[in-house]
Design a protein around this motif. Structure first.
Motif, PDB file in Angstrom:
ATOM      1  N   ASN A   1      33.926 -60.887  15.311  1.00  0.00           N
ATOM      2  CA  ASN A   1      33.202 -60.001  14.396  1.00  0.00           C
ATOM      3  C   ASN A   1      33.052 -58.604  15.001  1.00  0.00           C
ATOM      4  N   ASN A   2      32.739 -58.530  16.288  1.00  0.00           N
ATOM      5  CA  ASN A   2      32.616 -57.225  16.953  1.00  0.00           C
ATOM      6  C   ASN A   2      33.940 -56.477  16.971  1.00  0.00           C
ATOM      7  N   MET A   3      35.028 -57.190  17.225  1.00  0.00           N
ATOM      8  CA  MET A   3      36.348 -56.570  17.221  1.00  0.00           C
ATOM      9  C   MET A   3      36.679 -56.021  15.825  1.00  0.00           C
ATOM     10  N   LEU A   4      36.403 -56.798  14.799  1.00  0.00           N
ATOM     11  CA  LEU A   4      36.676 -56.355  13.429  1.00  0.00           C
ATOM     12  C   LEU A   4      35.784 -55.180  13.030  1.00  0.00           C
ATOM     13  N   ARG A   5      34.530 -55.196  13.474  1.00  0.00           N
ATOM     14  CA  ARG A   5      33.621 -54.075  13.190  1.00  0.00           C
ATOM     15  C   ARG A   5      34.124 -52.784  13.834  1.00  0.00           C
ATOM     16  N   ALA A   6      34.726 -52.886  15.000  1.00  0.00           N
ATOM     17  CA  ALA A   6      35.263 -51.699  15.683  1.00  0.00           C
ATOM     18  C   ALA A   6      36.446 -51.111  14.925  1.00  0.00           C
ATOM     19  N   ARG A   7      37.138 -51.958  14.153  1.00  0.00           N
ATOM     20  CA  ARG A   7      38.321 -51.528  13.402  1.00  0.00           C
ATOM     21  C   ARG A   7      38.028 -51.100  11.971  1.00  0.00           C
TER      22      ARG A   7
END
Length: 189
Positions: free
Chosen positions: A122-128
């Protein structure tokens, strides 16, 4: 296990074929609870994952009770495919997905875009992307992003919304619908 390849069918899948007649004869209602009460003694979910190549065709409710083994299979199938972390998927989310699928009157399985999401994913997707919620219900196993080739985003969203049982998000540009068991709300176009 009811995870099957492209050529085989499990015992549960065969049971599903016989149970389909009970599902076909069930009346339609305007909300998920009423709809599912009318679906007889069997509830079924069918999905495939373009990410893993897996397929799921399982009966997860029989004679008024959830089937623990089937729910465990759903949990594994809807895992975070990026790191294989598994969480319990909320039964209410599965019920909403099954009710909406039935209302759409299709034999095509859902394509699962996203089920459970680990905090790392989720954090990785939020960064993108700005479209990923910090406290997404995917983190709790309470949401799914789904697609059907034979139905439009609007048709899928209307079916899910008619269940009046959770959140429904239209992602027309990405061709999927978000369904969750949170508060009743809708977004997107």
């Amino acid at each position: 296990m009811a995870l099957i390849g492209s050529t085989g069918m499990t015992r549960r899948g065969l049971l599903g074929a016989f149970a389909a007649t009970a599902l076909t004869a069930a009346p339609t209602y305007s909300n998920a609870a009423g709809f599912l009460r009318g679906s007889g003694d069997v509830r079924r979910i069918r999905m495939y994952s373009g990410r893993t190549g897996e397929r799921l065709d399982t009966i997860y409710w029989i004679d008024g009770e959830y089937v623990g083994e089937a729910l465990a299979e759903i949990n594994i199938f809807m895992r975070d495919w990026r790191n294989n972390k598994v969480a319990n998927i909320d039964n209410r989310t599965v019920d909403i997905m099954a009710a909406a699928h039935r209302l759409l009157d299709v034999s095509e399985p859902y394509m699962l875009i996203s089920g459970y999401r680990s905090p790392e994913t989720n954090n990785m997707l939020r960064a993108r992307s700005s479209g990923v919620a910090k406290s997404s219900l995917h983190l709790k196993g309470q949401a799914a992003d789904l697609r059907l080739d034979s139905r439009s985003v609007n048709q899928m969203a209307q079916a899910a919304s008619s269940c009046a049982a959770g959140g429904v998000g239209r992602y027309t540009g990405s061709n999927f619908v978000h369904m969750d068991c949170g508060n009743v709300r809708s977004w997107g176009s």
